[in-house]
Design a protein around this motif. Structure first.
Motif, PDB file in Angstrom:
ATOM      1  N   ARG A  23      -3.905 -10.197 -47.405  1.00 57.18           N
ATOM      2  CA  ARG A  23      -3.014 -10.461 -48.538  1.00 57.18           C
ATOM      3  C   ARG A  23      -2.187  -9.231 -48.853  1.00 57.18           C
ATOM      4  NH1 ARG A  23      -3.916 -14.001 -52.765  1.00 57.18           N
ATOM      5  NH2 ARG A  23      -4.303 -15.415 -51.060  1.00 57.18           N
ATOM      6  N   LEU A  24      -2.790  -8.048 -48.795  1.00 56.14           N
ATOM      7  CA  LEU A  24      -2.044  -6.815 -49.053  1.00 56.14           C
ATOM      8  C   LEU A  24      -0.899  -6.640 -48.053  1.00 56.14           C
ATOM      9  CD1 LEU A  24      -4.970  -4.371 -49.909  1.00 56.14           C
ATOM     10  CD2 LEU A  24      -3.202  -5.223 -51.476  1.00 56.14           C
ATOM     11  N   GLU A  25      -1.181  -6.916 -46.792  1.00 59.81           N
ATOM     12  CA  GLU A  25      -0.132  -6.823 -45.767  1.00 59.81           C
ATOM     13  C   GLU A  25       1.012  -7.786 -46.070  1.00 59.81           C
ATOM     14  OE1 GLU A  25      -1.757  -7.316 -41.822  1.00 59.81           O
ATOM     15  OE2 GLU A  25      -3.266  -5.764 -42.182  1.00 59.81           O
ATOM     16  N   LYS A  26       0.670  -9.009 -46.443  1.00 66.13           N
ATOM     17  CA  LYS A  26       1.706 -10.010 -46.745  1.00 66.13           C
ATOM     18  C   LYS A  26       2.518  -9.608 -47.979  1.00 66.13           C
ATOM     19  CE  LYS A  26      -0.681 -13.966 -44.735  1.00 66.13           C
ATOM     20  NZ  LYS A  26       0.227 -14.709 -43.916  1.00 66.13           N
ATOM     21  N   LEU A  27       1.841  -9.086 -48.992  1.00 66.01           N
ATOM     22  CA  LEU A  27       2.562  -8.657 -50.195  1.00 66.01           C
ATOM     23  C   LEU A  27       3.485  -7.481 -49.886  1.00 66.01           C
ATOM     24  CD1 LEU A  27      -0.344  -8.915 -52.808  1.00 66.01           C
ATOM     25  CD2 LEU A  27       1.716 -10.350 -52.723  1.00 66.01           C
ATOM     26  N   ASN A  28       2.995  -6.509 -49.128  1.00 71.32           N
ATOM     27  CA  ASN A  28       3.834  -5.356 -48.763  1.00 71.32           C
ATOM     28  C   ASN A  28       5.013  -5.761 -47.889  1.00 71.32           C
ATOM     29  OD1 ASN A  28       2.739  -3.065 -50.074  1.00 71.32           O
ATOM     30  ND2 ASN A  28       1.006  -3.086 -48.659  1.00 71.32           N
ATOM     31  N   ALA A  29       4.820  -6.743 -47.027  1.00 70.96           N
ATOM     32  CA  ALA A  29       5.870  -7.157 -46.091  1.00 70.96           C
ATOM     33  C   ALA A  29       6.871  -8.132 -46.709  1.00 70.96           C
ATOM     34  CB  ALA A  29       5.232  -7.803 -44.857  1.00 70.96           C
ATOM     35  N   ASN A  30       6.582  -8.644 -47.873  1.00 69.65           N
ATOM     36  CA  ASN A  30       7.476  -9.622 -48.497  1.00 69.65           C
ATOM     37  C   ASN A  30       8.791  -8.945 -48.873  1.00 69.65           C
ATOM     38  OD1 ASN A  30       8.765 -11.540 -50.129  1.00 69.65           O
ATOM     39  ND2 ASN A  30       6.840 -12.259 -50.991  1.00 69.65           N
ATOM     40  N   PRO A  31       9.922  -9.416 -48.318  1.00 68.88           N
ATOM     41  CA  PRO A  31      11.202  -8.788 -48.635  1.00 68.88           C
ATOM     42  C   PRO A  31      11.620  -9.005 -50.097  1.00 68.88           C
ATOM     43  CG  PRO A  31      11.528 -10.713 -47.245  1.00 68.88           C
ATOM     44  CD  PRO A  31      10.065 -10.509 -47.364  1.00 68.88           C
ATOM     45  N   GLN A  33      10.217  -8.624 -53.418  1.00 70.21           N
ATOM     46  CA  GLN A  33       9.094  -8.069 -54.164  1.00 70.21           C
ATOM     47  C   GLN A  33       8.937  -8.700 -55.546  1.00 70.21           C
ATOM     48  OE1 GLN A  33       6.455  -5.694 -53.305  1.00 70.21           O
ATOM     49  NE2 GLN A  33       7.147  -6.757 -51.457  1.00 70.21           N
ATOM     50  N   ASP A  34       9.999  -9.278 -56.086  1.00 72.21           N
ATOM     51  CA  ASP A  34       9.859 -10.019 -57.347  1.00 72.21           C
ATOM     52  C   ASP A  34       8.998 -11.266 -57.113  1.00 72.21           C
ATOM     53  OD1 ASP A  34      11.372  -8.221 -58.842  1.00 72.21           O
ATOM     54  OD2 ASP A  34      13.257  -9.312 -58.499  1.00 72.21           O
ATOM     55  N   ALA A  35       9.232 -11.942 -56.006  1.00 75.80           N
ATOM     56  CA  ALA A  35       8.423 -13.117 -55.667  1.00 75.80           C
ATOM     57  C   ALA A  35       6.971 -12.709 -55.403  1.00 75.80           C
ATOM     58  CB  ALA A  35       9.005 -13.838 -54.449  1.00 75.80           C
ATOM     59  N   ALA A  36       6.768 -11.563 -54.739  1.00 75.97           N
ATOM     60  CA  ALA A  36       5.413 -11.066 -54.486  1.00 75.97           C
ATOM     61  C   ALA A  36       4.698 -10.803 -55.814  1.00 75.97           C
ATOM     62  CB  ALA A  36       5.461  -9.798 -53.632  1.00 75.97           C
ATOM     63  N   MET A  37       5.407 -10.223 -56.775  1.00 81.92           N
ATOM     64  CA  MET A  37       4.818  -9.948 -58.090  1.00 81.92           C
ATOM     65  C   MET A  37       4.475 -11.261 -58.795  1.00 81.92           C
ATOM     66  SD  MET A  37       3.795  -7.527 -60.103  1.00 81.92           S
ATOM     67  CE  MET A  37       4.661  -6.016 -59.696  1.00 81.92           C
ATOM     68  N   GLN A  38       5.331 -12.255 -58.658  1.00 78.61           N
ATOM     69  CA  GLN A  38       5.057 -13.557 -59.276  1.00 78.61           C
ATOM     70  C   GLN A  38       3.801 -14.196 -58.669  1.00 78.61           C
ATOM     71  OE1 GLN A  38       8.734 -15.667 -58.774  1.00 78.61           O
ATOM     72  NE2 GLN A  38       9.634 -14.803 -60.633  1.00 78.61           N
ATOM     73  N   LEU A  39       3.608 -14.032 -57.362  1.00 78.68           N
ATOM     74  CA  LEU A  39       2.399 -14.573 -56.722  1.00 78.68           C
ATOM     75  C   LEU A  39       1.139 -13.908 -57.269  1.00 78.68           C
ATOM     76  CD1 LEU A  39       3.547 -14.845 -52.993  1.00 78.68           C
ATOM     77  CD2 LEU A  39       2.997 -16.725 -54.546  1.00 78.68           C
ATOM     78  N   VAL A  40       1.179 -12.599 -57.414  1.00 77.33           N
ATOM     79  CA  VAL A  40       0.017 -11.875 -57.953  1.00 77.33           C
ATOM     80  C   VAL A  40      -0.214 -12.288 -59.400  1.00 77.33           C
ATOM     81  CG1 VAL A  40      -0.926  -9.599 -58.524  1.00 77.33           C
ATOM     82  CG2 VAL A  40       0.252  -9.963 -56.341  1.00 77.33           C
ATOM     83  N   GLU A  41       0.853 -12.389 -60.160  1.00 75.95           N
ATOM     84  CA  GLU A  41       0.724 -12.795 -61.566  1.00 75.95           C
ATOM     85  C   GLU A  41       0.142 -14.204 -61.680  1.00 75.95           C
ATOM     86  OE1 GLU A  41       3.322 -12.551 -65.660  1.00 75.95           O
ATOM     87  OE2 GLU A  41       4.401 -12.748 -63.764  1.00 75.95           O
ATOM     88  N   LEU A  42       0.606 -15.109 -60.838  1.00 70.31           N
ATOM     89  CA  LEU A  42       0.078 -16.473 -60.833  1.00 70.31           C
ATOM     90  C   LEU A  42      -1.403 -16.483 -60.466  1.00 70.31           C
ATOM     91  CD1 LEU A  42       0.610 -19.524 -61.068  1.00 70.31           C
ATOM     92  CD2 LEU A  42       1.206 -19.490 -58.637  1.00 70.31           C
ATOM     93  N   ALA A 104       3.797  -0.322 -60.890  1.00 66.16           N
ATOM     94  CA  ALA A 104       3.084  -0.489 -59.618  1.00 66.16           C
ATOM     95  C   ALA A 104       3.621  -1.711 -58.869  1.00 66.16           C
ATOM     96  CB  ALA A 104       1.584  -0.659 -59.881  1.00 66.16           C
ATOM     97  N   SER A 105       3.512  -1.679 -57.564  1.00 68.12           N
ATOM     98  CA  SER A 105       3.961  -2.807 -56.743  1.00 68.12           C
ATOM     99  C   SER A 105       2.953  -3.946 -56.829  1.00 68.12           C
ATOM    100  CB  SER A 105       4.118  -2.372 -55.283  1.00 68.12           C
ATOM    101  OG  SER A 105       2.836  -2.160 -54.712  1.00 68.12           O
TER     102      SER A 105
END
Length: 181
Positions: A23-31, A33-42, A104-105
């Motif tokens: 999951r960390l790799e996918k979050l870091n690789a997501n172009p 990063q706002d969408a990545a933050m929304q996934l973590v928040e969800l 933080a990312s």
């Protein structure tokens, strides 16, 4: 010589299971990063709604076991896991808010929430399937197959609590269980 599974080696080396690193790799690789933050928040927001999954086995709606471990669902362990879920939700939500405010990312926040999760009791983490080696389990959500002896151990505790003065009822229930094994 002792053989250690890759999943156990991963936890030993990083303190986190393999799926967290995926999951960390996918979050870091997501172009995005706002969408990545929304996934973590969800994920953090829905944690409160999630807890150990229960399943009906043997076609009987009266008896539930936890999907991942086969442990019989009882009022005591339900209370225990509900309280742990409440505590872990509150803390991961706090971590999310604090780390997001610091800039933080998404990956950093997710990692910190999982480092916190690693401090929770092992029985709770097993029920959540937190120790899984990959994001997608090859067996899906199929509960483990328990031997008749394992079933007896799991059921005996709950049955003794439910009917301590009626050992005949307990023996009858074991006979029924044994015939459906």
């Amino acid at each position: 010589m002792v053989n250690i599974s890759p999943a156990a080696r991963q936890i030993n080396e990083t303190g986190l299971p393999g799926w967290v690193n995926e999951r960390l790799e996918k979050l870091n690789a997501n172009p995005d990063q706002d969408a990545a933050m929304q996934l973590v928040e969800l994920e953090v927001a829905t944690q409160e709604l999630c807890g150990p999954l229960a399943a009906i086995h043997e076609g009987s709606p009266e008896y539930f076991t936890y999907t991942r471990t086969g442990e019989l669902v009882t009022p005591e362990n339900t209370s225990h896991y509900t309280e742990l879920n409440r505590i872990s939700f509150a803390e991961t939500a706090r971590i999310f808010r604090t780390e997001k405010a610091k800039g933080a990312s998404a990956a950093e926040i997710f990692e910190k929430t999982q480092q916190y999760m690693a401090t929770l009791p092992e029985d709770y983490l097993r029920q959540l399937n937190w120790y899984r080696p990959t994001l997608m389990q090859p067996d899906g959500a199929v509960p483990p197959r328990l031997s008749p002896e394992e079933k007896h151990l799991l059921w005996n505790q709950a049955l003794q609590q439910a009917q301590p003065e009626r050992p005949d009822v307990i023996q009858d229930l074991f006979r029924i269980l044994d015939n459906k094994s």
